[in-house]
Design a protein around this motif. Structure first.
Motif, PDB file in Angstrom:
ATOM      1  N   UNK A   1       0.247  -0.889   0.295  1.00 33.30           N
ATOM      2  CA  UNK A   1       0.132   0.036  -0.094  1.00 33.30           C
ATOM      3  C   UNK A   1       1.017   1.068  -0.362  1.00 33.30           C
ATOM      4  N   UNK A   2       1.834   0.837   0.256  1.00 33.83           N
ATOM      5  CA  UNK A   2       2.470   2.770   0.391  1.00 33.83           C
ATOM      6  C   UNK A   2       3.407   2.408  -0.895  1.00 33.83           C
ATOM      7  N   UNK A   3       3.680   1.714  -1.690  1.00 33.97           N
ATOM      8  CA  UNK A   3       4.480   1.673  -3.244  1.00 33.97           C
ATOM      9  C   UNK A   3       3.985   2.779  -4.055  1.00 33.97           C
ATOM     10  N   UNK A   4       3.757   3.803  -4.610  1.00 32.48           N
ATOM     11  CA  UNK A   4       3.422   4.623  -5.185  1.00 32.48           C
ATOM     12  C   UNK A   4       4.238   4.894  -7.306  1.00 32.48           C
ATOM     13  N   UNK A   5       2.823   5.085  -7.760  1.00 28.96           N
ATOM     14  CA  UNK A   5       3.858   3.977  -9.183  1.00 28.96           C
ATOM     15  C   UNK A   5       3.464   5.761 -10.205  1.00 28.96           C
TER      16      UNK A   5
ATOM     17  N   UNK B   1       5.153   1.399 -13.397  1.00 29.08           N
ATOM     18  CA  UNK B   1       5.118   1.041 -11.834  1.00 29.08           C
ATOM     19  C   UNK B   1       4.160   0.502 -11.882  1.00 29.08           C
ATOM     20  N   UNK B   2       3.167   0.703 -12.357  1.00 30.43           N
ATOM     21  CA  UNK B   2       1.593  -0.044 -11.419  1.00 30.43           C
ATOM     22  C   UNK B   2       1.817  -1.209 -12.044  1.00 30.43           C
ATOM     23  N   UNK B   3       2.104  -1.306 -13.545  1.00 32.46           N
ATOM     24  CA  UNK B   3       2.211  -3.029 -13.815  1.00 32.46           C
ATOM     25  C   UNK B   3       2.890  -3.818 -13.199  1.00 32.46           C
ATOM     26  N   UNK B   4       3.698  -3.382 -12.344  1.00 33.06           N
ATOM     27  CA  UNK B   4       5.395  -4.608 -11.622  1.00 33.06           C
ATOM     28  C   UNK B   4       4.061  -4.548 -10.076  1.00 33.06           C
ATOM     29  N   UNK B   5       3.531  -3.525 -10.242  1.00 30.93           N
ATOM     30  CA  UNK B   5       3.123  -3.727  -8.648  1.00 30.93           C
ATOM     31  C   UNK B   5       1.392  -4.832  -8.604  1.00 30.93           C
ATOM     32  N   UNK B   6       0.843  -4.263  -9.552  1.00 27.49           N
ATOM     33  CA  UNK B   6      -0.144  -5.544  -9.366  1.00 27.49           C
ATOM     34  C   UNK B   6       0.707  -6.893 -10.001  1.00 27.49           C
ATOM     35  N   UNK B   7       2.046  -7.559 -10.419  1.00 24.61           N
ATOM     36  CA  UNK B   7       2.409  -8.720 -10.117  1.00 24.61           C
ATOM     37  C   UNK B   7       3.043  -9.185  -9.434  1.00 24.61           C
ATOM     38  N   UNK B   8       2.956  -8.132  -8.777  1.00 23.65           N
ATOM     39  CA  UNK B   8       3.762  -8.215  -7.717  1.00 23.65           C
ATOM     40  C   UNK B   8       5.225  -7.823  -7.205  1.00 23.65           C
TER      41      UNK B   8
ATOM     42  N   UNK C   1      10.139  -3.397  -8.245  1.00 23.44           N
ATOM     43  CA  UNK C   1      10.441  -3.266  -9.922  1.00 23.44           C
ATOM     44  C   UNK C   1       9.622  -1.953  -9.668  1.00 23.44           C
ATOM     45  N   UNK C   2       8.312  -1.757  -9.404  1.00 19.76           N
ATOM     46  CA  UNK C   2       7.197  -0.999  -8.341  1.00 19.76           C
ATOM     47  C   UNK C   2       8.155   0.352  -8.437  1.00 19.76           C
ATOM     48  N   UNK C   3       8.698   0.133  -7.670  1.00 24.68           N
ATOM     49  CA  UNK C   3       9.503   1.213  -6.666  1.00 24.68           C
ATOM     50  C   UNK C   3      10.587   1.838  -7.328  1.00 24.68           C
TER      51      UNK C   3
END
Length: 106
Positions: A25-29, A56-63, A67-69
């Motif tokens: 929840x703290x990772x921002x895209x 970044x959003x896609x990386x976050x969705x893939x877990x 990478x998302x950060x």
């Protein structure tokens, strides 16, 4: 042929131990920031920032939180550069246009 057992590498585990686990929840895209930056007249930079925000959003969705950060940081930097650069360009255009307008003597 005897197999030799190698102890696990300490250096590989030390980086995991020192970094606390990332909270999803703290990772921002920075997608909203990059969309706003697209309205600035610095087109190659803000489009690339938008692409990084989507990645970044896609990386976050893939877990993939790491990478998302990393992608989010690049998106944020490019978006800020676009906003600042665009603001400077817009102000320069306004000043230039204002100096070329004929002044009326009222």
């Amino acid at each position: 042929m005897g197999s030799t057992h190698h102890p696990p590498s300490i250096s590989r585990h030390s980086s995991i131990a020192t970094n606390p686990p990332l909270d999803r929840t703290k990772v921002k895209d920075y997608l909203l920031l990059s969309v706003l930056a697209c309205f600035c007249p610095v087109w190659p930079i803000n489009i690339v920032g938008f692409v990084y925000a989507v990645m970044s959003k896609n990386s976050l969705e893939q877990g993939n939180l790491d990478g998302a950060v990393r992608l989010g940081r690049v998106a944020k930097m490019l978006s800020i550069v676009s906003l600042v650069g665009g603001t400077v360009i817009i102000i320069a255009c306004i000043v230039n246009l204002a100096s070329e307008c004929p002044k009326s003597d009222l």
